[in-house]
Design a protein around this motif. Structure first.
Motif, PDB file in Angstrom:
ATOM      1  N   ALA A  53       2.204   0.569  13.895  1.00 16.39           N
ATOM      2  CA  ALA A  53       1.886  -0.835  14.166  1.00 16.39           C
ATOM      3  C   ALA A  53       1.626  -1.079  15.643  1.00 16.39           C
ATOM      4  CB  ALA A  53       3.040  -1.728  13.685  1.00 16.39           C
ATOM      5  N   ALA A  54       1.274  -0.020  16.364  1.00 13.53           N
ATOM      6  CA  ALA A  54       0.999  -0.152  17.796  1.00 13.53           C
ATOM      7  C   ALA A  54      -0.492  -0.172  18.094  1.00 13.53           C
ATOM      8  CB  ALA A  54       1.684   0.972  18.565  1.00 13.53           C
ATOM      9  N   GLY A  55      -1.257   0.662  17.386  1.00 12.50           N
ATOM     10  CA  GLY A  55      -2.704   0.625  17.544  1.00 12.50           C
ATOM     11  C   GLY A  55      -3.246   1.458  18.683  1.00 12.50           C
ATOM     12  N   TYR A  56      -2.671   2.644  18.899  1.00 10.81           N
ATOM     13  CA  TYR A  56      -3.170   3.558  19.929  1.00 10.81           C
ATOM     14  C   TYR A  56      -3.384   4.940  19.302  1.00 10.81           C
ATOM     15  CZ  TYR A  56      -1.519  -0.013  23.180  1.00 10.81           C
ATOM     16  OH  TYR A  56      -1.308  -1.195  23.842  1.00 10.81           O
ATOM     17  N   PRO A  57      -4.364   5.689  19.767  1.00 16.01           N
ATOM     18  CA  PRO A  57      -4.592   7.021  19.193  1.00 16.01           C
ATOM     19  C   PRO A  57      -3.364   7.924  19.272  1.00 16.01           C
ATOM     20  CG  PRO A  57      -6.502   6.349  20.474  1.00 16.01           C
ATOM     21  CD  PRO A  57      -5.440   5.313  20.716  1.00 16.01           C
ATOM     22  N   ASP A  58      -2.606   7.865  20.399  1.00 15.13           N
ATOM     23  CA  ASP A  58      -1.452   8.759  20.506  1.00 15.13           C
ATOM     24  C   ASP A  58      -0.330   8.364  19.550  1.00 15.13           C
ATOM     25  OD1 ASP A  58      -0.942   6.444  21.953  1.00 15.13           O
ATOM     26  OD2 ASP A  58       0.166   7.449  23.540  1.00 15.13           O
ATOM     27  N   THR A  59      -0.211   7.067  19.222  1.00 15.69           N
ATOM     28  CA  THR A  59       0.821   6.674  18.257  1.00 15.69           C
ATOM     29  C   THR A  59       0.383   6.978  16.826  1.00 15.69           C
ATOM     30  OG1 THR A  59       0.019   4.375  18.419  1.00 15.69           O
ATOM     31  CG2 THR A  59       1.969   4.972  19.709  1.00 15.69           C
ATOM     32  N   TRP A  60      -0.919   6.965  16.551  1.00 11.81           N
ATOM     33  CA  TRP A  60      -1.394   7.452  15.250  1.00 11.81           C
ATOM     34  C   TRP A  60      -1.025   8.933  15.103  1.00 11.81           C
ATOM     35  CZ3 TRP A  60      -6.288   5.866  12.270  1.00 11.81           C
ATOM     36  CH2 TRP A  60      -6.364   4.469  12.155  1.00 11.81           C
ATOM     37  N   GLU A  61      -1.245   9.717  16.183  1.00 10.59           N
ATOM     38  CA  GLU A  61      -0.923  11.143  16.129  1.00 10.59           C
ATOM     39  C   GLU A  61       0.584  11.341  15.984  1.00 10.59           C
ATOM     40  OE1 GLU A  61      -1.857  15.219  18.697  1.00 10.59           O
ATOM     41  OE2 GLU A  61      -2.554  13.269  19.419  1.00 10.59           O
ATOM     42  N   MET A  62       1.374  10.526  16.682  1.00  8.30           N
ATOM     43  CA  MET A  62       2.827  10.597  16.569  1.00  8.30           C
ATOM     44  C   MET A  62       3.271  10.343  15.132  1.00  8.30           C
ATOM     45  SD  MET A  62       5.730   8.146  18.323  1.00  8.30           S
ATOM     46  CE  MET A  62       5.268   8.563  20.001  1.00  8.30           C
ATOM     47  N   ALA A  63       2.637   9.360  14.483  1.00 10.14           N
ATOM     48  CA  ALA A  63       3.011   9.021  13.109  1.00 10.14           C
ATOM     49  C   ALA A  63       2.837  10.214  12.181  1.00 10.14           C
ATOM     50  CB  ALA A  63       2.171   7.843  12.620  1.00 10.14           C
ATOM     51  N   LEU A  64       1.767  10.966  12.357  1.00  6.75           N
ATOM     52  CA  LEU A  64       1.513  12.124  11.509  1.00  6.75           C
ATOM     53  C   LEU A  64       2.562  13.214  11.702  1.00  6.75           C
ATOM     54  CD1 LEU A  64      -2.353  12.265  11.974  1.00  6.75           C
ATOM     55  CD2 LEU A  64      -1.154  11.748   9.853  1.00  6.75           C
ATOM     56  N   GLY A  65       3.131  13.299  12.902  1.00  5.65           N
ATOM     57  CA  GLY A  65       4.126  14.323  13.171  1.00  5.65           C
ATOM     58  C   GLY A  65       5.542  13.927  12.791  1.00  5.65           C
ATOM     59  N   MET A  66       5.732  12.700  12.382  1.00  9.04           N
ATOM     60  CA  MET A  66       7.066  12.172  12.130  1.00  9.04           C
ATOM     61  C   MET A  66       7.436  12.150  10.651  1.00  9.04           C
ATOM     62  SD  MET A  66       8.378   8.617  13.791  1.00  9.04           S
ATOM     63  CE  MET A  66       7.619   9.080  15.347  1.00  9.04           C
ATOM     64  N   ALA A  76       0.812  -1.222   0.000  1.00  6.90           N
ATOM     65  CA  ALA A  76       0.000   0.000   0.000  1.00  6.90           C
ATOM     66  C   ALA A  76       0.840   1.265   0.000  1.00  6.90           C
ATOM     67  CB  ALA A  76      -0.930  -0.002   1.214  1.00  6.90           C
ATOM     68  N   ILE A  77       2.157   1.159   0.198  1.00  7.22           N
ATOM     69  CA  ILE A  77       3.009   2.343   0.219  1.00  7.22           C
ATOM     70  C   ILE A  77       4.080   2.211  -0.854  1.00  7.22           C
ATOM     71  CG2 ILE A  77       2.587   3.104   2.575  1.00  7.22           C
ATOM     72  CD1 ILE A  77       4.929   1.500   3.515  1.00  7.22           C
ATOM     73  N   ASP A  78       4.481   3.361  -1.403  1.00  7.13           N
ATOM     74  CA  ASP A  78       5.432   3.413  -2.513  1.00  7.13           C
ATOM     75  C   ASP A  78       6.784   3.842  -1.973  1.00  7.13           C
ATOM     76  OD1 ASP A  78       6.581   3.482  -4.999  1.00  7.13           O
ATOM     77  OD2 ASP A  78       5.734   5.431  -5.542  1.00  7.13           O
ATOM     78  N   LEU A  79       7.750   2.912  -1.966  1.00  4.39           N
ATOM     79  CA  LEU A  79       9.048   3.173  -1.375  1.00  4.39           C
ATOM     80  C   LEU A  79      10.162   2.914  -2.376  1.00  4.39           C
ATOM     81  CD1 LEU A  79       8.470   1.416   2.065  1.00  4.39           C
ATOM     82  CD2 LEU A  79       8.517   3.886   1.650  1.00  4.39           C
ATOM     83  N   SER A  80      11.296   3.586  -2.158  1.00  6.38           N
ATOM     84  CA  SER A  80      12.490   3.392  -2.976  1.00  6.38           C
ATOM     85  C   SER A  80      13.634   2.912  -2.096  1.00  6.38           C
ATOM     86  CB  SER A  80      12.891   4.702  -3.670  1.00  6.38           C
ATOM     87  OG  SER A  80      11.857   5.180  -4.512  1.00  6.38           O
ATOM     88  N   GLN A  81      14.662   2.361  -2.740  1.00 10.02           N
ATOM     89  CA  GLN A  81      15.844   1.925  -2.020  1.00 10.02           C
ATOM     90  C   GLN A  81      16.411   3.074  -1.195  1.00 10.02           C
ATOM     91  OE1 GLN A  81      18.026  -0.988  -2.189  1.00 10.02           O
ATOM     92  NE2 GLN A  81      16.368  -2.172  -3.095  1.00 10.02           N
ATOM     93  N   GLY A  82      16.743   2.791   0.050  1.00 12.81           N
ATOM     94  CA  GLY A  82      17.366   3.782   0.909  1.00 12.81           C
ATOM     95  C   GLY A  82      16.421   4.721   1.622  1.00 12.81           C
ATOM     96  N   ASP A  83      15.117   4.663   1.328  1.00 18.61           N
ATOM     97  CA  ASP A  83      14.158   5.519   2.022  1.00 18.61           C
ATOM     98  C   ASP A  83      14.195   5.241   3.525  1.00 18.61           C
ATOM     99  OD1 ASP A  83      13.273   6.800  -0.220  1.00 18.61           O
ATOM    100  OD2 ASP A  83      11.374   5.710  -0.382  1.00 18.61           O
ATOM    101  N   ALA A  84      14.054   6.309   4.310  1.00 21.20           N
ATOM    102  CA  ALA A  84      13.949   6.169   5.760  1.00 21.20           C
ATOM    103  C   ALA A  84      12.493   5.909   6.125  1.00 21.20           C
ATOM    104  CB  ALA A  84      14.456   7.427   6.452  1.00 21.20           C
ATOM    105  N   VAL A  85      12.267   4.825   6.869  1.00 19.89           N
ATOM    106  CA  VAL A  85      10.914   4.437   7.278  1.00 19.89           C
ATOM    107  C   VAL A  85      10.907   4.231   8.790  1.00 19.89           C
ATOM    108  CG1 VAL A  85       9.040   2.778   7.002  1.00 19.89           C
ATOM    109  CG2 VAL A  85      10.540   3.296   5.063  1.00 19.89           C
ATOM    110  N   ALA A  86       9.981   4.867   9.476  1.00 24.45           N
ATOM    111  CA  ALA A  86       9.812   4.655  10.910  1.00 24.45           C
ATOM    112  C   ALA A  86       8.727   3.605  11.133  1.00 24.45           C
ATOM    113  CB  ALA A  86       9.429   5.959  11.602  1.00 24.45           C
ATOM    114  N   VAL A  87       8.995   2.677  12.027  1.00 24.88           N
ATOM    115  CA  VAL A  87       8.008   1.671  12.433  1.00 24.88           C
ATOM    116  C   VAL A  87       7.707   1.905  13.900  1.00 24.88           C
ATOM    117  CG1 VAL A  87       7.509  -0.777  12.716  1.00 24.88           C
ATOM    118  CG2 VAL A  87       8.814   0.000  10.721  1.00 24.88           C
ATOM    119  N   ILE A  88       6.486   2.313  14.191  1.00 25.09           N
ATOM    120  CA  ILE A  88       6.071   2.576  15.565  1.00 25.09           C
ATOM    121  C   ILE A  88       5.413   1.316  16.117  1.00 25.09           C
ATOM    122  CG2 ILE A  88       4.660   4.000  17.078  1.00 25.09           C
ATOM    123  CD1 ILE A  88       4.767   6.200  14.993  1.00 25.09           C
ATOM    124  N   GLY A  89       6.051   0.727  17.112  1.00 26.05           N
ATOM    125  CA  GLY A  89       5.580  -0.523  17.689  1.00 26.05           C
ATOM    126  C   GLY A  89       6.417  -1.684  17.197  1.00 26.05           C
ATOM    127  N   ALA A  90       7.172  -2.306  18.100  1.00 28.43           N
ATOM    128  CA  ALA A  90       8.044  -3.417  17.730  1.00 28.43           C
ATOM    129  C   ALA A  90       7.553  -4.721  18.333  1.00 28.43           C
ATOM    130  CB  ALA A  90       9.482  -3.134  18.150  1.00 28.43           C
TER     131      ALA A  90
END
Length: 355
Positions: free
Chosen positions: A239-252, A157-171
């Motif tokens: 990938a955490a599933g909390y409203p505050d982490t959804w908001e964090m994702a938008l700011g990152m 669902a996302i369009d990425l290229s080699q070397g792109d920086a991707v943040a994953v929230i929730g490990a």
């Protein structure tokens, strides 16, 4: 046979229930290994409007096992074969299926019952979403195909290229699968979580950088500082599933960036949206749910080919009687293998005993 039955939020019990008989097109599978899952842990705590249609309900959905018997009109499988099945299959006929949005199928029924000695695989799943397991792959490893298929759906669902920086929230397990597969695609991954042990696991699966989320640290600012000119990442996987982490994702995310909203917050949760940022920064916000048969097939291929080391996700073995304790300990393990009576313990991966 023994099975875990869900009676309501916080109430699931080991019970003796009749061993089912397969009907037309169905398989009866002896469960050789089931895996714990974040969705099951959440469903145990608060119930689930889709997974539990009746109460009490069978429980669990990530599994692999051996065909015990086949129903009438089954020709593709026979008793004694080891198989892995997804937990759903689309109808192929509804409007959403015709639009190639099979994860949104209007009659998508979910298979539950992996936390048991035996379960029935419905006819539609037998036809479209069940696979033989080669001899060199353990059942516990093959059972990882279902969550991996969900992650593959998200990546498409996302369009990425080699070397792109991707943040994953929730490990957690899903976040770690994203870290693993993104790294293999050539992206630079920044993993965020509030458990140090999970961040160690993220490093194992290829994360270039990790950020500990706590009340005393500005994790959003830290993540942005790890990007070129502090402008933010090209994409964020929530990938955490909390409203505050959804908001964090938008700011990152950087201008023109993408936010994959993968984790599911509780029903009715609301998240504030900075409309100026979304509009003028041309952000792409994408929600993704579940998987499709094509993604399940790809996941099985990645596991059986050895391209992904499924064993590294297996960190503990527990008997069926300890299923609920395993779900409650989900934060300290990646995937616990649930073993019905008589099942052989799974060989565990490199992170067992380390987290």
């Amino acid at each position: 046979m023994q099975a875990i039955m869900f009676h309501g939020p916080g109430d699931a019990r080991l019970a003796e229930v009749p061993t089912p008989t397969p009907g037309n097109g169905e398989l009866l599978v002896r469960v050789d290994a089931a895996l714990t899952c974040g969705t099951d842990a959440k469903a145990y705590r608060r119930g689930h409007p889709v997974l539990f249609r009746t109460i009490p309900s069978p429980f669990g959905h990530e599994f692999a096992g051996t065909v015990a018997s086949v129903g009438p009109q089954v020709s593709a499988f026979e008793s004694g074969q080891r198989v892995v099945a997804a937990n759903s299959a689309p109808c192929g006929d509804c409007d959403e299926c015709r639009r190639h949005r099979e994860s949104l199928c209007e009659s998508l029924d979910f298979l539950n019952g992996a936390y048991a000695e035996y379960l029935i695989v419905p006819a539609r799943i037998v036809r479209r979403n069940t696979y033989r397991i080669p001899d060199h792959v353990a059942c516990a490893e093959a059972a990882l195909a279902e969550p991996m298929a969900c992650v593959l759906h998200g990546l498409d669902a996302i369009d990425l290229s080699q070397g792109d920086a991707v943040a994953v929230i929730g490990a957690g397990p899903i976040g770690l699968l994203f870290v693993d597969l993104l790294t293999r695609q050539g992206q630079r991954v920044i993993a965020l979580d509030h458990h140090p042990a999970r961040l160690r696991a993220a490093r194992h699966f290829g994360a270039s950088e990790t950020v500990l989320v706590s009340d005393n640290l500005d994790a959003l600012h830290q993540a942005r500082e790890l990007t070129e000119r502090h402008r933010g990442v090209e994409a964020v996987v929530e990938a955490a599933g909390y409203p505050d982490t959804w908001e964090m994702a938008l700011g990152m995310v950087r201008k023109g960036g993408q936010v994959l909203l993968f984790g599911g917050p509780p029903a009715g949760a609301k998240v504030p949206l900075d409309t100026r940022q979304a509009h003028y920064d041309e952000l792409t916000l994408k929600g993704v749910f579940h998987h499709t048969p094509a993604h399940v097939q790809r996941a099985v291929q990645l596991i059986t080919s050895g391209h992904v080391c499924a064993r590294d996700y297996l960190t503990a073995n527990r008997p069926l009687s300890e299923t609920i304790a395993a779900l409650q300990a989900q934060a300290s393990d990646i995937k616990t293998v649930i073993l019905p009576p008589g099942a052989e313990p799974a060989k565990l991966g490199a992170l067992a005993g380390v987290l």
